[in-house]
Design a protein around this motif. Sequence first.
Motif, PDB file in Angstrom:
ATOM      1  N   THR A 112       0.790  -1.236   0.000  1.00 45.80           N
ATOM      2  CA  THR A 112       0.000   0.000   0.000  1.00 45.80           C
ATOM      3  C   THR A 112       0.817   1.279   0.000  1.00 45.80           C
ATOM      4  O   THR A 112       0.270   2.348  -0.220  1.00 45.80           O
ATOM      5  N   SER A 113       2.132   1.180   0.242  1.00 50.07           N
ATOM      6  CA  SER A 113       2.949   2.391   0.287  1.00 50.07           C
ATOM      7  C   SER A 113       4.423   2.043   0.137  1.00 50.07           C
ATOM      8  O   SER A 113       4.824   0.890   0.267  1.00 50.07           O
ATOM      9  N   ASN A 118      13.698   3.869   2.873  1.00 50.08           N
ATOM     10  CA  ASN A 118      14.478   3.134   1.874  1.00 50.08           C
ATOM     11  C   ASN A 118      15.455   4.033   1.135  1.00 50.08           C
ATOM     12  O   ASN A 118      16.324   3.553   0.410  1.00 50.08           O
ATOM     13  N   PHE A 119      15.294   5.338   1.300  1.00 48.12           N
ATOM     14  CA  PHE A 119      16.239   6.289   0.710  1.00 48.12           C
ATOM     15  C   PHE A 119      17.269   6.709   1.747  1.00 48.12           C
ATOM     16  O   PHE A 119      17.014   6.680   2.952  1.00 48.12           O
ATOM     17  N   TRP A 161       9.969  13.663   0.688  1.00 52.22           N
ATOM     18  CA  TRP A 161      11.118  13.548   1.587  1.00 52.22           C
ATOM     19  C   TRP A 161      11.241  14.782   2.484  1.00 52.22           C
ATOM     20  O   TRP A 161      11.469  14.666   3.686  1.00 52.22           O
ATOM     21  N   ASN A 162      11.066  15.955   1.896  1.00 55.85           N
ATOM     22  CA  ASN A 162      11.258  17.205   2.635  1.00 55.85           C
ATOM     23  C   ASN A 162      10.186  17.461   3.688  1.00 55.85           C
ATOM     24  O   ASN A 162      10.425  18.218   4.635  1.00 55.85           O
ATOM     25  N   LYS A 171       5.404   8.813   6.788  1.00 57.55           N
ATOM     26  CA  LYS A 171       6.796   8.521   6.491  1.00 57.55           C
ATOM     27  C   LYS A 171       6.913   7.592   5.282  1.00 57.55           C
ATOM     28  O   LYS A 171       7.960   6.986   5.051  1.00 57.55           O
ATOM     29  N   SER A 172       5.849   7.499   4.530  1.00 56.65           N
ATOM     30  CA  SER A 172       5.856   6.669   3.334  1.00 56.65           C
ATOM     31  C   SER A 172       4.954   7.306   2.286  1.00 56.65           C
ATOM     32  O   SER A 172       4.069   8.111   2.612  1.00 56.65           O
TER      33      SER A 172
END
Length: 209
Positions: A112-113, A118-119, A161-162, A171-172
Amino acid sequence: MSIKYPNGKLYISNDDKKRSKKQQGIKKLSHSNRGMTLEEDLNVTNEFYLSRNMAIIHKKPIPIQIVNVDYPRRSAAKITEAYYKKASTTDYNGVYKGHYIDFEAKETQNKTSFPLKNFHEHQLTHMKACTDHGGICFVIIRFSTLNRVFLVDFPLISSWWNQQSEENVKKSIPLSVFETEAYELTYSLAPRLPYLPIIDKLIESHTGK
C-alpha cells in the motif's frame, strides 16, 4: 559478504531485502516477471537500448575496500567483509538524446505504500544537485508483491522527503500517489522494462521541448 558504508553502517542491498531463504527457492511463474529482480530487469533493458544505440545507460560500479578474504579452497577466494570507499549515490547513469540521466532503483514488498526510509539523504542530495545542473533524475520503484513498477520524477520524491519532519506527516508514499502522479511501466518482451518513452515526457516537462 558484508559491505559497509564509510561510517561503518552495514549496507543492505535490494537483493538482501527481497526474500527469506525459503522464499528465495521459489520463483514466480508470472509471464510478465519470471522471478527477476528489478535490477536484472533494468540491466537487460539497458543492454537492449545500448545494442540499438538508443541510449547509453549503465549500472554504476561500487567502489569498495576489501577487509577480509576467506580461502575455502586453494583455487577459490571469497570476500567476507568489505567497506564502501565512499557513500553510494544512485544506481544508474548515462546519456540519452544529449541529456544526462541519473536514477535509483528500489523494491518494496509493501502493498500500500513505499517507505521513505528506503532512501538515504545523500542519494536525495545527489539527485538534487544533478537536477540543478539540468540532469534528468528519477526513481524506478517496484512493488514486488503486486508486480507493479512506477517511474517517479525526482521532484515528487523530493517533496515527500522534505515534509517528513512536519508533524502528522506520513513517512511513506501511498500507492495511490504513484497511481495518480507517477508513470506506471508495463513489462514487454524487448525491451523488458521500456522506460525511455517516459524519459521523453520528463525531458519535455523539464525543458518545454
